[in-house]
Design a protein around this motif. Structure first.
Motif, mmCIF file in Angstrom:
data_model
loop_
_atom_site.group_PDB
_atom_site.id
_atom_site.type_symbol
_atom_site.label_atom_id
_atom_site.label_comp_id
_atom_site.label_asym_id
_atom_site.label_seq_id
_atom_site.Cartn_x
_atom_site.Cartn_y
_atom_site.Cartn_z
ATOM 1 N N ASN A 166 0.757 -1.206 -0.074
ATOM 2 C CA ASN A 166 -0.006 -0.040 0.035
ATOM 3 C C ASN A 166 0.956 1.264 0.005
ATOM 4 O O ASN A 166 0.489 2.279 -0.703
ATOM 5 N N HIS A 167 2.121 1.250 0.667
ATOM 6 C CA HIS A 167 2.832 2.339 0.935
ATOM 7 C C HIS A 167 4.314 1.904 1.014
ATOM 8 O O HIS A 167 4.816 0.813 1.076
ATOM 9 N N THR A 168 5.198 2.940 0.879
ATOM 10 C CA THR A 168 6.728 2.706 0.960
ATOM 11 C C THR A 168 7.034 3.873 2.193
ATOM 12 O O THR A 168 6.208 4.520 2.459
ATOM 13 N N HIS A 227 5.140 9.460 7.116
ATOM 14 C CA HIS A 227 6.387 9.065 6.426
ATOM 15 C C HIS A 227 5.873 7.919 5.588
ATOM 16 O O HIS A 227 7.255 7.540 5.162
ATOM 17 N N GLN A 228 5.079 7.368 5.401
ATOM 18 C CA GLN A 228 4.639 6.251 4.498
ATOM 19 C C GLN A 228 3.501 6.896 3.480
ATOM 20 O O GLN A 228 2.464 6.483 3.533
ATOM 21 N N PRO A 229 4.044 7.539 2.330
ATOM 22 C CA PRO A 229 3.216 7.865 1.343
ATOM 23 C C PRO A 229 2.743 6.536 0.650
ATOM 24 O O PRO A 229 3.109 5.524 0.301
ATOM 25 N N ASN A 254 -0.526 -10.149 17.906
ATOM 26 C CA ASN A 254 0.641 -9.964 17.153
ATOM 27 C C ASN A 254 1.218 -8.806 17.383
ATOM 28 O O ASN A 254 1.369 -8.315 18.451
ATOM 29 N N HIS A 255 2.115 -8.319 16.435
ATOM 30 C CA HIS A 255 3.030 -7.422 16.630
ATOM 31 C C HIS A 255 2.503 -5.880 16.860
ATOM 32 O O HIS A 255 3.231 -4.933 17.055
ATOM 33 N N ASP A 256 1.105 -6.109 16.556
ATOM 34 C CA ASP A 256 0.561 -4.583 16.466
ATOM 35 C C ASP A 256 -0.229 -4.427 17.866
ATOM 36 O O ASP A 256 -0.380 -5.280 18.930
ATOM 37 N N GLU A 257 -0.924 -3.190 18.183
ATOM 38 C CA GLU A 257 -1.840 -3.151 19.193
ATOM 39 C C GLU A 257 -3.051 -4.402 19.012
ATOM 40 O O GLU A 257 -3.379 -4.460 17.748
ATOM 41 N N ALA A 311 -4.399 -12.400 3.524
ATOM 42 C CA ALA A 311 -5.043 -10.820 3.706
ATOM 43 C C ALA A 311 -5.207 -10.344 4.993
ATOM 44 O O ALA A 311 -5.900 -10.836 5.780
ATOM 45 N N GLU A 312 -4.493 -9.222 5.064
ATOM 46 C CA GLU A 312 -4.669 -8.476 6.298
ATOM 47 C C GLU A 312 -5.568 -7.393 6.116
ATOM 48 O O GLU A 312 -5.360 -6.226 5.653
ATOM 49 N N ALA A 313 -6.646 -7.609 6.354
ATOM 50 C CA ALA A 313 -7.809 -6.479 5.988
ATOM 51 C C ALA A 313 -8.656 -6.430 7.491
ATOM 52 O O ALA A 313 -9.287 -7.072 7.683
#
Ligand code: BGC
Length: 596
Positions: A144-146, A209-211, A350-353, A283-285
Motif C-alpha cells: 500500500n505504501h513505502t 512518512h509512509q506515502p 501479534n506485533h500490533d496493538e 489478507a490483512e484486512a
C-alpha cells in the motif's frame, strides 16, 4: 510507463524492479544446502488450512553475530526449537531495508535485506532449512505504501514529470477523499501531508512518512507484481499482504475495499497461480466479516487463500471478563461461510496493538477499562500489551484463550514469546513494548545475544515477574508442567484433529451462558469443545440433537466420559476457566469386540 520502458533517470539508480528472468530463476540456494523435503503444492495444496503459523520478528528472535540485533542465521539456529514446538509455518514481518520508523513496515528497498539481518544467501538458506524441517515460510508484503526514504518517493517529489512522478497520490489541495478515516489517530490528524520539495500534498493512510503508492498507475501495479515475483523466486511459500483494503481511493467513499482494489488482488492471485502455483496469499484486512470475506474473491476471480479474522479476537477477551459466551456466539454466527479452499487466520496477539476497530464504542470502553486502565497501555484504537500481562498473569485464562484459538474455525497464528508467557514494557514507544527480545535463558543477554544488553535494538523486559531470569525457554523446557510444554502438547493434539482446520462448526445449546460449547465436524472426525468462560466452576447441560448414545472421549487423555443420554443431552462439569475437547463417536469399541 511499464517495467520494460528504459529508465530515463540520468544515473539509472532507481530502477523499476524488473520481472525476474524465468529461464534462469533457480530458487538458488547455496550448494551445500539440502533442498525442501516438504510436500509439493500439488501433493498438499491445502496445507494452510490445517497449519499453525508462528509470527516471528527476525530482529527479535536470536542474534548470531553479537551486534544486539537478531538475524536470519540466529533464526535458523532456532528452527529445531520451532519444529519441536510443532508449528507448521513462520510469518516473517518485513526484513527489508527501512528507516525503521514503523517497525520495518516503512520499506525503502523492496528487493533488499536490511544488512543487519544478513544476506540474500542467508535468507535462502533459512528458507531451505525451514523446508527441510517441514516448516513453511510466509513473508510480509507491504504494497500500500513505502517509506518516504524509498528512491521512488524521492524521485517522485523531485521530478514530477519523471518516470516516478505519478507513483504516489499527489494533489494541489487536500480536498479529496475526506471520508477516509485516519488510522493512526495517535500521531496523524489527516491522510494528507504537505511536501515542501514538490509543493504538493501526498496521500497516506498510515504515518505521514509512509506515502501511499498510486495503484491507478499501471507502472506501480507492474512494479508490485515484480516484487512478488522476486521473492517468490527465493522459494517462500506465501505472502501476508499488509493493509490491502486501502490500495485505491475514490471520492465520496471511505476509500476501503473498493472494486479496483479487489480487481488488483485477483490479478495478483492469477499471477501466483500461473507462475508460482501453491503460493499462498494472506489478507490483512481489518474489516467486518462481510467485508473481509470479499478478500477470498469469487470462483471466477479468486483473491486470497487466508483472511485474518479480526472481529473474533476482541470477543474472546471480552468473553473472559463478561463471563458469557454471547459475544463469541454472535460473532461466530455472523461469520460468513468460507468459500472452497479458503481459511480464516485467527490470532490472540501479534506485533500490533490489540485492535479495537471492529467493536462498538461501548465495547471498546469496556475493553479499555478491563485491559488498558492506564493510558500508556493504549495505542491508536487498541491496546499495546502482550497476552500474559493482559490476562493478569493467569495461566488458566491464557490456556483457555489458546484452547479457543486452537479450536475455532481457522488457522491459528501464534506470536513469538507468547508460548512462554513473555511480558511487555509499556514504557517503550508505540508498539515496541510487545516487540522486545526473545527470552531463551536466564543469562545476562537472555540467551538472545552475547552483546552488551545496552546495545540491543530494544531493552529486555525488566519487570520482576516477566524478566528473563523468571520467564525463559530453557526453564520452561525442563519443567513438564510449564506453559511451553502445555502449548506444545495442545499443538500435538490439534495435529491429530485436522477437523479443527477444515471441519464445520455448530454451536451447541447449553444450560449455562458462561459455558461455550460447539461441535467441529467433518466426514471423519467430530470434536465437542466445551469451555467455561467464568471464574467459578460450572456444570452445564448440553443439547446434542441426533447424538443419543454417542460416546465422548477426552482428546487429551483418551479417558471416556459419560455417553450422550437417550434424551440427547449430556452434563459436563468444568473447573474455573476449564475446557474439554471431547472426541465424539457412535462406534462402541467394547461392543464391537463382543460382536466379533
Ligand atoms: C502492520 C503495522 C503497520 C501498518 C502500516 C499494518 O497492517 O501490521 O505494523 O504499522 O500496517 O504499515
Amino acid at each position: 510507463m511499464t517495467s520494460s520502458t528504459p529508465d530515463p533517470t540520468p544515473t539509472g539508480a532507481i530502477p523499476l524492479i524488473p520481472a525476474p528472468d524465468r529461464a534462469s530463476a533457480t530458487h538458488a540456494v547455496p550448494e551445500d544446502t539440502v533442498v525442501a523435503t516438504l510436500p509439493s503444492p500439488a501433493e498438499d495444496p491445502h496445507w494452510y488450512r490445517t497449519a499453525v503459523f508462528y509470527e516471528v520478528l527476525t530482529h527479535a528472535f536470536m542474534d548470531s553475530n553479537h551486534d544486539g540485533i537478531g538475524d536470519f542465521e540466529g533464526l535458523r539456529s532456532k528452527l529445531d526449537y520451532l519444529q519441536w514446538l510443532g508449528v507448521d509455518a513462520l510469518w516473517l514481518p518485513p526484513f527489508y531495508p527501512s528507516p525503521m520508523a514503523d517497525g520495518g513496515y516503512d520499506i525503502s528497498d523492496y528487493t533488499g535485506i536490511d544488512e543487519r539481518y544478513g544476506t540474500m544467501d542467508d535468507f535462502r538458506t533459512l528458507v531451505a532449512d525451514a523446508h527441510e524441517r517441514g516448516i513453511r515460510i510466509v513473508i510480509d508484503m507491504v504494497m500500500n505504501h513505502t517509506s518516504d526514504q524509498h528512491p521512488w518517493f524521492q524521485a517522485s517529489r523531485t521530478d514530477p514529470s519523471g518516470p516516478y512522478g505519478d507513483f504516489y497520490v499527489w494533489r494541489d489541495r487536500p480536498s479529496e477523499y475526506l471520508d477516509a478515516r485516519v488510522i493512526f489517530v495517535d500521531t496523524e490528524d489527516s491522510n494528507w501531508s504537505w511536501d515542501e520539495v514538490r509543493g504538493q500534498f501526498f496521500w497516506h493512510r498510515f504515518f505521514s512518512h509512509q506515502p501511499d503508492l498510486n495503484f491507478e498507475n499501471p507502472a506501480v501495479r507492474e512494479a508490485v507484481k515484480n516484487v512478488l515475483r522476486f521473492w517468490a523466486d527465493t522459494g517462500v511459500d506465501g505472502f501476508r499482504l499488509d493493509a490491502i483494503p486501502y490500495l485505491y481511493e475514490e471520492d465520496g467513499t471511505n476509500c476501503e475495499n473498493l472494486l479496483p482494489t479487489h480487481d488488483f488482488i485477483a490479478e495478483l492471485r492469477q499471477m501466483v497461480d500461473d507462475e508460482y502455483p501453491g503460493t499462498v496469499l494472506i489478507a490483512e484486512a481489518n474489516q467486518p466479516p462481510h467485508e473481509v470475506v470479499a478478500y477470498f474473491g469469487t470462483d471466477a476471480a479468486p483473491e486470497c487463500h487466508v483472511c485474518f479474522h479480526f472481529p473474533i479476537m476482541p470477543k474472546i477477551f471480552a468473553a473472559l471478563r463478561e463471563e458469557t459466551s454471547k459475544g463469541v456466539r454472535e460473532v461466530l454466527a455472523e461469520t460468513p461461510p468460507l468459500p472452497k479452499g479458503g481459511q480464516w487466520g485467527t490470532f490472540l496477539r501479534n506485533h500490533d496493538e490489540l485492535t479495537l476497530e471492529m467493536v462498538t464504542e461501548e465495547e471498546r470502553q469496556k475493553m479499555y477499562a478491563w485491559y488498558a486502565p492506564e493510558p500508556r497501555m493504549r495505542a491508536n484504537v487498541g491496546i499495546r500489551r502482550r497476552l500474559m500481562p493482559l490476562l493478569r498473569g493467569s495461566r488458566r485464562e491464557v490456556e483457555l484463550a489458546h484452547a479457543l484459538l486452537l479450536s475455532f474455525p481457522g488457522s491459528p497464528f501464534l506470536y513469538y514469546g507468547d508460548e512462554i508467557g513473555m511480558g511487555d514494557d509499556i514504557w517503550l514507544n508505540d508498539r515496541d513494548g510487545v516487540r522486545t527480545p526473545m527470552q531463551w535463558d536466564d543469562s545476562p543477554g537472555a540467551g538472545y545475544s552475547t552483546a552488551d544488553p545496552e546495545s540491543f535494538y530494544l531493552p529486555l523486559i525488566s519487570s520482576g515477574m516477566y524478566r528473563p531470569t523468571a520467564v525463559n525457554v530453557a526453564e520452561h523446557r525442563t519443567r513438564p508442567t510449564s506453559m511451553l510444554n502445555w502449548l506444545r502438547s495442545m499443538l500435538q493434539i490439534r495435529r491429530k484433529y485436522p477437523v479443527f482446520g477444515i471441519g464445520s462448526l455448530t454451536l451447541v445449546a447449553t444450560s449455562d451462558d458462561a459455558v461455550l460449547a460447539f461441535l467441529r465436524r467433518d466426514e471423519r472426525q467430530s470434536v465437542l469443545c466445551v469451555n467455561n468462560l467464568s471464574t467459578t466452576s460450572r456444570s452445564a447441560r448440553l443439547q446434542l440433537p441426533g447424538m443419543a448414545g454417542w460416546h465422548l472421549y477426552d482428546a487429551a487423555s483418551g479417558n471416556r466420559f459419560p455417553d450422550v443420554r437417550e434424551d440427547e443431552t449430556v452434563d459436563i462439569t468444568l473447573g474455573r476457566h476449564g475446557f474439554y475437547w471431547l472426541d465424539v463417536t457412535f462406534l462402541d469399541e467394547e461392543k464391537d469386540d463382543e460382536d466379533q
